[in-house]
Scaffold this motif. Structure first.
Motif, PDB file in Angstrom:
ATOM      1  N   MET A   1       0.831  -1.191   0.000  1.00  0.00           N
ATOM      2  CA  MET A   1       0.000   0.000   0.000  1.00  0.00           C
ATOM      3  C   MET A   1       0.873   1.252   0.000  1.00  0.00           C
ATOM      4  SD  MET A   1      -2.803  -1.083   2.837  1.00  0.00           S
ATOM      5  CE  MET A   1      -4.272  -0.317   2.255  1.00  0.00           C
TER       6      MET A   1
ATOM      7  N   ASN B   1       0.315   4.213   1.306  1.00  0.00           N
ATOM      8  CA  ASN B   1       0.295   4.999   2.538  1.00  0.00           C
ATOM      9  C   ASN B   1       0.817   4.229   3.752  1.00  0.00           C
ATOM     10  OD1 ASN B   1      -0.757   7.186   1.202  1.00  0.00           O
ATOM     11  ND2 ASN B   1      -2.865   6.578   1.570  1.00  0.00           N
ATOM     12  N   GLU B   2       1.286   3.029   3.552  1.00  0.00           N
ATOM     13  CA  GLU B   2       1.739   2.218   4.673  1.00  0.00           C
ATOM     14  C   GLU B   2       3.138   2.661   5.113  1.00  0.00           C
ATOM     15  OE1 GLU B   2       2.740  -2.421   5.434  1.00  0.00           O
ATOM     16  OE2 GLU B   2       0.904  -1.953   4.339  1.00  0.00           O
ATOM     17  N   LEU B   3       3.302   2.843   6.415  1.00  0.00           N
ATOM     18  CA  LEU B   3       4.594   3.244   6.961  1.00  0.00           C
ATOM     19  C   LEU B   3       5.525   2.041   7.029  1.00  0.00           C
ATOM     20  CD1 LEU B   3       3.418   5.511   9.906  1.00  0.00           C
ATOM     21  CD2 LEU B   3       4.397   6.240   7.748  1.00  0.00           C
TER      22      LEU B   3
ATOM     23  N   LYS C   1       8.058  -0.634   8.574  1.00  0.00           N
ATOM     24  CA  LYS C   1       8.195  -1.181   9.919  1.00  0.00           C
ATOM     25  C   LYS C   1       9.584  -0.834  10.451  1.00  0.00           C
ATOM     26  CE  LYS C   1       5.038  -5.002   9.108  1.00  0.00           C
ATOM     27  NZ  LYS C   1       3.856  -4.415   9.520  1.00  0.00           N
TER      28      LYS C   1
END
Length: 100
Positions: free
Chosen positions: A1, A3-5, A7
């Protein structure tokens, strides 16, 4: 995705810092009785990402390894009795971050 930050592995990130230890601690626990008699959960032991606080069962007290401190302020937020006093280390001492 999109917009996923990413880890973040805290243990890996802690490897990117150095610490210049002072001979005096910038962290104190003014009333050790509170830790023994009132604070049974001791969130500082599990919430500090640098493992500054350790319970010493034989002495019945929280030991402070200020040399591990990454100056994040979590301890002040976690202590339900406001019994951890932490100020910035003296100039030239404390944590130094580098980016990797």
């Amino acid at each position: 995705m999109a917009n996923e930050l990413p880890k973040v592995n805290v243990d890996e990130k802690l490897g990117y810092l150095t610490y210049k230890a002072d001979h005096q601690s910038h962290i104190t626990i003014p009333d050790g009785k509170i830790c023994v008699e009132q604070c049974h959960d001791r969130p500082c032991l599990t919430g500090c990402p640098a493992q500054v606080y350790v319970w010493e069962e034989t002495q019945k007290k929280v030991l402070v390894s200020f040399e591990n401190c990454i100056e994040c302020g979590a301890c002040r937020m976690l202590c339900p009795f406001d019994n951890i006093k932490c100020h910035w280390p003296r100039g030239g001492f404390g944590v130094q971050y580098r980016y990797g």
